[in-house]
Design a protein around this motif. Structure first.
Motif, mmCIF file in Angstrom:
data_model
loop_
_atom_site.group_PDB
_atom_site.id
_atom_site.type_symbol
_atom_site.label_atom_id
_atom_site.label_comp_id
_atom_site.label_asym_id
_atom_site.label_seq_id
_atom_site.Cartn_x
_atom_site.Cartn_y
_atom_site.Cartn_z
ATOM 1 N N ARG A 111 0.825 -1.219 0.000
ATOM 2 C CA ARG A 111 0.000 0.000 0.000
ATOM 3 C C ARG A 111 0.856 1.265 0.000
ATOM 4 N NH1 ARG A 111 -4.721 -1.439 4.412
ATOM 5 N NH2 ARG A 111 -5.699 -3.117 3.208
ATOM 6 N N VAL A 112 1.898 1.317 0.837
ATOM 7 C CA VAL A 112 2.702 2.547 0.883
ATOM 8 C C VAL A 112 3.476 2.760 -0.409
ATOM 9 C CG1 VAL A 112 2.853 2.660 3.403
ATOM 10 C CG2 VAL A 112 4.663 1.531 2.129
ATOM 11 N N LYS A 113 3.858 1.678 -1.064
ATOM 12 C CA LYS A 113 4.574 1.818 -2.347
ATOM 13 C C LYS A 113 3.672 2.417 -3.421
ATOM 14 C CE LYS A 113 8.162 -1.543 -1.701
ATOM 15 N NZ LYS A 113 8.813 -2.750 -2.089
ATOM 16 N N GLN A 114 2.391 2.125 -3.348
ATOM 17 C CA GLN A 114 1.445 2.627 -4.344
ATOM 18 C C GLN A 114 0.685 3.863 -3.873
ATOM 19 O OE1 GLN A 114 -1.087 -0.647 -5.386
ATOM 20 N NE2 GLN A 114 0.569 -1.830 -6.283
ATOM 21 N N SER A 115 0.991 4.344 -2.693
ATOM 22 C CA SER A 115 0.236 5.435 -2.089
ATOM 23 C C SER A 115 0.345 6.736 -2.886
ATOM 24 C CB SER A 115 0.734 5.678 -0.664
ATOM 25 O OG SER A 115 0.022 6.750 -0.089
ATOM 26 N N LEU A 139 3.936 14.840 7.091
ATOM 27 C CA LEU A 139 5.150 14.230 7.633
ATOM 28 C C LEU A 139 6.137 15.289 8.103
ATOM 29 C CD1 LEU A 139 5.654 11.375 5.023
ATOM 30 C CD2 LEU A 139 4.452 11.288 7.218
ATOM 31 N N ARG A 140 6.819 14.970 9.205
ATOM 32 C CA ARG A 140 7.820 15.874 9.759
ATOM 33 C C ARG A 140 9.184 15.207 9.786
ATOM 34 N NH1 ARG A 140 9.485 17.012 15.468
ATOM 35 N NH2 ARG A 140 8.280 15.174 15.912
ATOM 36 N N ALA A 141 9.234 13.938 10.177
ATOM 37 C CA ALA A 141 10.520 13.255 10.386
ATOM 38 C C ALA A 141 10.785 12.175 9.341
ATOM 39 C CB ALA A 141 10.545 12.651 11.787
ATOM 40 N N ALA A 142 9.977 12.120 8.307
ATOM 41 C CA ALA A 142 10.163 11.113 7.245
ATOM 42 C C ALA A 142 9.867 11.782 5.906
ATOM 43 C CB ALA A 142 9.226 9.928 7.461
ATOM 44 N N ALA A 143 10.511 11.267 4.871
ATOM 45 C CA ALA A 143 10.304 11.817 3.534
ATOM 46 C C ALA A 143 9.079 11.215 2.856
ATOM 47 C CB ALA A 143 11.545 11.575 2.676
ATOM 48 N N ASN A 144 8.703 9.999 3.264
ATOM 49 C CA ASN A 144 7.579 9.318 2.631
ATOM 50 C C ASN A 144 7.001 8.287 3.598
ATOM 51 O OD1 ASN A 144 9.126 6.824 2.347
ATOM 52 N ND2 ASN A 144 10.215 7.897 0.702
ATOM 53 N N PHE A 145 5.913 7.659 3.183
ATOM 54 C CA PHE A 145 5.238 6.703 4.066
ATOM 55 C C PHE A 145 5.976 5.372 4.176
ATOM 56 C CE2 PHE A 145 1.828 9.735 3.256
ATOM 57 C CZ PHE A 145 1.440 9.989 4.562
ATOM 58 N N GLU A 146 6.819 5.058 3.216
ATOM 59 C CA GLU A 146 7.657 3.858 3.352
ATOM 60 C C GLU A 146 8.569 4.002 4.562
ATOM 61 O OE1 GLU A 146 9.066 1.769 -0.384
ATOM 62 O OE2 GLU A 146 8.494 3.741 -1.201
#
Length: 187
Positions: free
Chosen positions: A120-124, A131-138
């Protein structure tokens, strides 16, 4: 009037927000409290006020204020749509913000397999504006998988709330929504 406090528990992309929005449509007199909305607001208008590291205390304070307002000025049921994976944080919600006697407390645990979440996160297509501390949902999912080893990160258990529902696949969502609506109607 006794009100419901429905609290979601689960990793990113497990279906919490979709569930919360669907429940809000079926559960009369309810609203969704989703901290992602506060995060997006802060990131858009008050980015300089965000903590550089550690907990996002501004986001939590905004949420606390909105919950306090809704408790004091409305008779709405609460649908708390956040990850809530830490037991300590859930206990704060269940014992301090939504105490037994004032609220019927319901936990909805999204126990979706990690391989499903990874797909799901790959296709999100979901915006990363929250987001504050991450570049993406992966990255968020990887952090949550690592956090699962921490002592406080525990799956909810039966005695934490008045009701516990576990969703292992999203096909179960509608039946859980119907059960919650039935609980509300029996108050």
């Amino acid at each position: 009037m006794e009100r419901l406090a429905i609290i979601t528990v689960g990793k990113t992309h497990s279906g919490k927000t979709t569930f919360a929005r669907a429940l809000e449509k079926k559960l009369n007199n309810s609203f969704v409290m989703d901290q992602d909305n506060q995060a997006e607001f802060i990131n858009k208008y008050y980015k300089k006020l965000r903590p550089k590291q550690g907990p996002n205390t501004l986001k939590y304070e905004l949420t606390r204020q909105i919950v306090a307002y809704a408790k004091e000025n409305t008779d709405l049921h609460f649908i708390i749509c956040n990850s809530n994976r830490g037991r300590k944080g859930r206990l704060y919600l269940l014992e301090e913000l939504f105490p037994k006697g004032e609220f019927v407390r319901i936990l909805v645990h999204f126990d979706i397999p990690d391989d499903v979440l990874q797909a799901r996160v790959k296709q999100s297509q979901r915006s990363t504006n929250i987001l504050r501390a991450a570049a993406n949902f992966e990255e968020v999912l990887i952090r949550q998988q690592t956090d699962s080893l921490k002592e406080d990160i525990k799956d909810p258990v039966e005695d934490e709330a008045d009701y516990l529902f576990v969703i292992k696949n999203n096909a179960e969502t509608q039946s859980i929504i119907q059960r919650i609506v039935h609980i509300a109607q029996s108050l």
